[in-house]
Design an enzyme around this catalytic site. Sequence first.
Site, PDB file in Angstrom:
ATOM      1  N   PRO A  20      -6.471  12.444   3.572  1.00 19.13           N
ATOM      2  CA  PRO A  20      -5.652  13.222   2.617  1.00 19.13           C
ATOM      3  C   PRO A  20      -4.996  11.954   1.816  1.00 19.13           C
ATOM      4  CG  PRO A  20      -4.489  13.088   4.687  1.00 19.13           C
ATOM      5  CD  PRO A  20      -5.759  12.601   4.853  1.00 19.13           C
ATOM      6  N   GLN A  73      -3.215  19.430   4.882  1.00 19.82           N
ATOM      7  CA  GLN A  73      -2.178  18.635   5.418  1.00 19.82           C
ATOM      8  C   GLN A  73      -0.607  19.028   4.629  1.00 19.82           C
ATOM      9  OE1 GLN A  73      -0.986  14.286   4.020  1.00 19.82           O
ATOM     10  NE2 GLN A  73      -1.376  13.790   6.251  1.00 19.82           N
ATOM     11  N   CYS A 103       3.012   8.865   5.832  1.00 20.41           N
ATOM     12  CA  CYS A 103       2.956   8.107   4.396  1.00 20.41           C
ATOM     13  C   CYS A 103       4.315   7.639   4.116  1.00 20.41           C
ATOM     14  CB  CYS A 103       2.796   9.446   3.403  1.00 20.41           C
ATOM     15  SG  CYS A 103       2.895   9.015   1.689  1.00 20.41           S
ATOM     16  N   ASN A 214      -7.602   5.476  11.546  1.00 20.19           N
ATOM     17  CA  ASN A 214      -7.422   5.343  10.212  1.00 20.19           C
ATOM     18  C   ASN A 214      -6.907   3.892   9.634  1.00 20.19           C
ATOM     19  OD1 ASN A 214      -5.412   6.496   7.657  1.00 20.19           O
ATOM     20  ND2 ASN A 214      -7.420   6.405   7.258  1.00 20.19           N
ATOM     21  N   GLY A 215      -7.421   3.598   8.558  1.00 21.85           N
ATOM     22  CA  GLY A 215      -7.000   2.292   8.051  1.00 21.85           C
ATOM     23  C   GLY A 215      -7.835   1.123   7.815  1.00 21.85           C
ATOM     24  N   GLY A 216      -8.229   1.067   6.498  1.00 17.36           N
ATOM     25  CA  GLY A 216      -9.175  -0.412   6.174  1.00 17.36           C
ATOM     26  C   GLY A 216     -10.610  -0.007   6.365  1.00 17.36           C
ATOM     27  N   ARG A 237      -9.498   5.263   1.107  1.00 21.61           N
ATOM     28  CA  ARG A 237      -9.985   4.638  -0.302  1.00 21.61           C
ATOM     29  C   ARG A 237     -11.386   4.352  -0.542  1.00 21.61           C
ATOM     30  NH1 ARG A 237      -5.526   2.030   0.694  1.00 21.61           N
ATOM     31  NH2 ARG A 237      -6.407  -0.203   0.997  1.00 21.61           N
TER      32      ARG A 237
END
Length: 338
Positions: A20, A73, A103, A214-216, A237
């Site tokens: 999200p 979400q 977030c 999640n992340g990178g 992203r």
Amino acid sequence: MTDSSTKYAVSPLPRLSVAPMMDWTDRHCRFLHRQLTRNTLLYTEMVVADAAIHGDRARLLGFNASEHPVALQLGGSDPDKLAEAVRIASDFGYDEINLNVGCPSDRVQSGTFGACLMREPDLVARCIGAMKAVSDVPVTVKCRIGVDEQDPEIALSDLARAVIEEGADALWVHARKAWLEGLSPKENRDIPPLDYDRVYRLRQDYPNIFIGINGGVPDLNQALHHLNHVDGVMIGRAAYHNAQILADADRLIFADDRGPVDWDAVCSAMMAHAETHIATGGRLNHVTRHMVGLFQGVRGARRFRQILSTESTRPGAGPEVIAQAFAEVDLAGLTAAA
């Protein structure tokens, strides 16, 4: 459409999802992503519980049936309001409801939800319990490994224990601390370092609960690496700026080899979607702004981006602009490479 009665803990497949992302993963973005992958779980932008209760529900919660599987979400910290938002959302038919505990933006912190809730695991647990009590689909949590000076070993374990005891069906863990003081959300994208091993250890602690990471994550190859250690991978992203990577997701992640993406069909679907949106008062660039990340490294991609970026904003621009842009791309070469 996903069988909403199936809990993640017993899912036979490793999972991939698109994170999200505020201002990005709206219904037009999700419609595009669904043309590229049949199985990847798609997430809405975060919807604040108060907005779901008091706002324009059709605009905030409505989606195209072709987006399934799709997760909503929610943001909030009031168990009663979150439960009411879940009741409202149930009429729209989401496949999952997710609570934002990750977030770090100032806008989220001012509402006392998002990553700052990592400091209040008992409150998050009450929220999950209230949401579970009124939901017929999985209720999940997206969190961080910690915030600010918290010890991730303690903070993540405390949150996980609390929400799992209240029946959370899955945890999606962003493997970076949220830094709420001293760093901007943009700086927090790279600082402090990612700690994937912390999420892997959480999976070892809870072998019967779905744990996603999640992340990178830049591509599907790294996603496959993570799936050796956890149950699911969430791409953010990278999936937005280079959406073409999703075209291989069904084959590589889900062992669904029904052939490569039909790019002519994608073009036609996006044109039809844009035509419907324009007919209801929308503008073409609401749709095409999510498409510029397609075809990176493919012959004609630069011209594709130019056409979408300039022509779609002109007064009266229609779906033919999408066809014009696609005509500049070497789709035959792209299909052959697949």
